[in-house]
Design a protein around this motif. Sequence first.
Motif, PDB file in Angstrom:
ATOM      1  N   ASN A 135       0.825  -1.200   0.000  1.00  0.00           N
ATOM      2  CA  ASN A 135       0.000   0.000   0.000  1.00  0.00           C
ATOM      3  C   ASN A 135       0.871   1.268   0.000  1.00  0.00           C
ATOM      4  OD1 ASN A 135      -2.407   1.555   0.226  1.00  0.00           O
ATOM      5  ND2 ASN A 135      -2.047   1.762   2.416  1.00  0.00           N
ATOM      6  N   ARG A 136       0.662   2.128  -0.985  1.00  0.00           N
ATOM      7  CA  ARG A 136       1.395   3.400  -1.132  1.00  0.00           C
ATOM      8  C   ARG A 136       2.912   3.174  -1.078  1.00  0.00           C
ATOM      9  NH1 ARG A 136      -1.510   7.969  -0.787  1.00  0.00           N
ATOM     10  NH2 ARG A 136       0.226   9.164   0.082  1.00  0.00           N
ATOM     11  N   HIS A 137       3.336   2.096  -1.705  1.00  0.00           N
ATOM     12  CA  HIS A 137       4.717   1.621  -1.635  1.00  0.00           C
ATOM     13  C   HIS A 137       5.739   2.715  -1.978  1.00  0.00           C
ATOM     14  CE1 HIS A 137       7.425  -2.084  -2.181  1.00  0.00           C
ATOM     15  NE2 HIS A 137       8.210  -1.052  -2.406  1.00  0.00           N
ATOM     16  N   VAL A 138       5.616   3.283  -3.162  1.00  0.00           N
ATOM     17  CA  VAL A 138       6.604   4.256  -3.629  1.00  0.00           C
ATOM     18  C   VAL A 138       6.594   5.512  -2.768  1.00  0.00           C
ATOM     19  CG1 VAL A 138       7.290   5.754  -5.547  1.00  0.00           C
ATOM     20  CG2 VAL A 138       6.573   3.395  -6.001  1.00  0.00           C
ATOM     21  N   ARG A 139       5.410   6.023  -2.465  1.00  0.00           N
ATOM     22  CA  ARG A 139       5.305   7.262  -1.687  1.00  0.00           C
ATOM     23  C   ARG A 139       5.888   7.087  -0.284  1.00  0.00           C
ATOM     24  NH1 ARG A 139       2.104  11.089  -4.238  1.00  0.00           N
ATOM     25  NH2 ARG A 139       0.826  10.288  -5.946  1.00  0.00           N
ATOM     26  N   ARG A 140       5.547   5.974   0.371  1.00  0.00           N
ATOM     27  CA  ARG A 140       6.065   5.720   1.717  1.00  0.00           C
ATOM     28  C   ARG A 140       7.585   5.548   1.711  1.00  0.00           C
ATOM     29  NH1 ARG A 140       3.006   0.539   3.184  1.00  0.00           N
ATOM     30  NH2 ARG A 140       4.383   0.574   5.010  1.00  0.00           N
ATOM     31  N   MET A 141       8.074   4.839   0.718  1.00  0.00           N
ATOM     32  CA  MET A 141       9.508   4.591   0.600  1.00  0.00           C
ATOM     33  C   MET A 141      10.277   5.906   0.445  1.00  0.00           C
ATOM     34  SD  MET A 141      11.269   2.049  -2.214  1.00  0.00           S
ATOM     35  CE  MET A 141      10.554   2.995  -3.578  1.00  0.00           C
ATOM     36  N   MET A 142       9.815   6.766  -0.446  1.00  0.00           N
ATOM     37  CA  MET A 142      10.500   8.028  -0.690  1.00  0.00           C
ATOM     38  C   MET A 142      10.332   8.988   0.483  1.00  0.00           C
ATOM     39  SD  MET A 142      11.899   7.134  -3.448  1.00  0.00           S
ATOM     40  CE  MET A 142      12.895   8.621  -3.496  1.00  0.00           C
ATOM     41  N   ASP A 143       9.193   8.950   1.152  1.00  0.00           N
ATOM     42  CA  ASP A 143       8.987   9.781   2.347  1.00  0.00           C
ATOM     43  C   ASP A 143      10.013   9.435   3.425  1.00  0.00           C
ATOM     44  OD1 ASP A 143       6.914  11.321   1.400  1.00  0.00           O
ATOM     45  OD2 ASP A 143       5.323  10.120   2.331  1.00  0.00           O
ATOM     46  N   GLN A 144      10.248   8.129   3.606  1.00  0.00           N
ATOM     47  CA  GLN A 144      11.207   7.688   4.616  1.00  0.00           C
ATOM     48  C   GLN A 144      12.617   8.169   4.314  1.00  0.00           C
ATOM     49  OE1 GLN A 144      11.031   6.036   7.641  1.00  0.00           O
ATOM     50  NE2 GLN A 144       8.862   6.473   7.442  1.00  0.00           N
ATOM     51  N   LEU A 145      12.936   8.309   3.036  1.00  0.00           N
ATOM     52  CA  LEU A 145      14.261   8.787   2.644  1.00  0.00           C
ATOM     53  C   LEU A 145      14.352  10.318   2.629  1.00  0.00           C
ATOM     54  CD1 LEU A 145      15.168   6.303  -0.242  1.00  0.00           C
ATOM     55  CD2 LEU A 145      16.121   6.363   2.061  1.00  0.00           C
ATOM     56  N   GLY A 146      13.178  10.969   2.787  1.00  0.00           N
ATOM     57  CA  GLY A 146      13.165  12.425   2.831  1.00  0.00           C
ATOM     58  C   GLY A 146      13.017  13.102   1.480  1.00  0.00           C
ATOM     59  N   TYR A 147      12.472  12.359   0.505  1.00  0.00           N
ATOM     60  CA  TYR A 147      12.265  12.908  -0.835  1.00  0.00           C
ATOM     61  C   TYR A 147      10.821  12.654  -1.266  1.00  0.00           C
ATOM     62  CZ  TYR A 147      17.348  12.539  -0.602  1.00  0.00           C
ATOM     63  OH  TYR A 147      18.655  12.629  -0.196  1.00  0.00           O
ATOM     64  N   PRO A 148       9.882  13.458  -0.787  1.00  0.00           N
ATOM     65  CA  PRO A 148       8.462  13.197  -1.061  1.00  0.00           C
ATOM     66  C   PRO A 148       8.123  13.209  -2.549  1.00  0.00           C
ATOM     67  CG  PRO A 148       8.775  15.371  -0.081  1.00  0.00           C
ATOM     68  CD  PRO A 148      10.081  14.665   0.027  1.00  0.00           C
ATOM     69  N   VAL A 149       7.200  12.327  -2.919  1.00  0.00           N
ATOM     70  CA  VAL A 149       6.754  12.212  -4.306  1.00  0.00           C
ATOM     71  C   VAL A 149       5.712  13.287  -4.595  1.00  0.00           C
ATOM     72  CG1 VAL A 149       5.519  10.748  -5.952  1.00  0.00           C
ATOM     73  CG2 VAL A 149       7.199   9.734  -4.397  1.00  0.00           C
ATOM     74  N   THR A 150       5.909  14.030  -5.672  1.00  0.00           N
ATOM     75  CA  THR A 150       4.928  15.040  -6.068  1.00  0.00           C
ATOM     76  C   THR A 150       4.071  14.576  -7.241  1.00  0.00           C
ATOM     77  OG1 THR A 150       6.538  16.108  -7.543  1.00  0.00           O
ATOM     78  CG2 THR A 150       6.407  16.911  -5.273  1.00  0.00           C
ATOM     79  N   LYS A 151       4.576  13.577  -7.964  1.00  0.00           N
ATOM     80  CA  LYS A 151       3.818  13.049  -9.108  1.00  0.00           C
ATOM     81  C   LYS A 151       4.220  11.592  -9.307  1.00  0.00           C
ATOM     82  CE  LYS A 151       2.239  14.918 -13.548  1.00  0.00           C
ATOM     83  NZ  LYS A 151       2.530  15.891 -14.625  1.00  0.00           N
ATOM     84  N   LEU A 152       3.219  10.727  -9.523  1.00  0.00           N
ATOM     85  CA  LEU A 152       3.511   9.299  -9.664  1.00  0.00           C
ATOM     86  C   LEU A 152       2.625   8.673 -10.738  1.00  0.00           C
ATOM     87  CD1 LEU A 152       5.156   6.908  -8.486  1.00  0.00           C
ATOM     88  CD2 LEU A 152       3.247   6.494  -6.927  1.00  0.00           C
ATOM     89  N   LYS A 153       3.271   7.899 -11.611  1.00  0.00           N
ATOM     90  CA  LYS A 153       2.551   7.268 -12.716  1.00  0.00           C
ATOM     91  C   LYS A 153       3.058   5.847 -12.906  1.00  0.00           C
ATOM     92  CE  LYS A 153       2.028   7.807 -17.762  1.00  0.00           C
ATOM     93  NZ  LYS A 153       2.521   8.575 -18.913  1.00  0.00           N
ATOM     94  N   ARG A 154       2.124   4.882 -13.028  1.00  0.00           N
ATOM     95  CA  ARG A 154       2.511   3.504 -13.367  1.00  0.00           C
ATOM     96  C   ARG A 154       2.493   3.376 -14.881  1.00  0.00           C
ATOM     97  NH1 ARG A 154      -1.483  -0.903 -11.498  1.00  0.00           N
ATOM     98  NH2 ARG A 154      -0.520  -0.800  -9.448  1.00  0.00           N
TER      99      ARG A 154
END
Length: 245
Positions: free
Chosen positions: A191-210
């Motif tokens: 669930n929200r894999h990419v967003r959570r992963m990048m948040d933890q690294l301190g680089y929030p996702v502003t746009k995401l496309k599969r």
Amino acid sequence: MTNSLERLQKVIAQSGVTSRRKAERLIEEGQVKVNDKVVTELGTKVSPNDKIEVNGVQLEKELPVYYLLYKPRGVISSVSDDKGRKVVTDFFPEVTERIFPVGRLDYDSSGLLLMTNDGEFANLLMHPKHGVEKIYVAKIKGIPSKEDLKKLLKGVKDKGDVLKVIRYKVISTDRQKNTMILELTLKEGKNRHVRRMMDQLGYPVTKLKRERYGLLTLEGMNAGDVRPLSPKEVKQMRALATNNA
């Protein structure tokens, strides 16, 4: 369902009621009836004309259908929404079958989403052990160091999950705007894999496309477009998941 005989547990799974494994358990527990008779044998085969009940509820017989949707941002990956927001089934006004999304894409994310009424097919593709690759393109705030990017491969912990990618590629870097665009390949999608992963690294996702799911892409499609999968594509996706198991 086809006109030939099919295994009972497969028919139940295709209906979307439950997975094939759970269907087998229900059969063994005597929770399934065929033509008003309790069936407990897993090898039982049924035809499209047979009446099948699971826990007292009759299965509705539908031919399996498979679609690819280019989901726009601002759409819920669900068949309904109690807040009245747009949902993915709104893009299929002429489809009479009870289709549902295979997995999810966030409300604010866009891209490739499969829709079907074939529960077995959906479970096959979504099961983590089958590892069907999904490719995302993410625009993030900040410019990660090489060390931070390597953490994507090793895995990042968040709420008990280890979130990682199997490959990444830097598509572009904008130092003036302090942003980066990454291509990320996942085999498992929490669930929200990419967003959570990048948040933890301190680089929030502003746009995401599969952009890709297994062998399927969005080539020639615009946001909101729908197309049916060809029988060959269905067969290839099924084989891809099975071979990865």
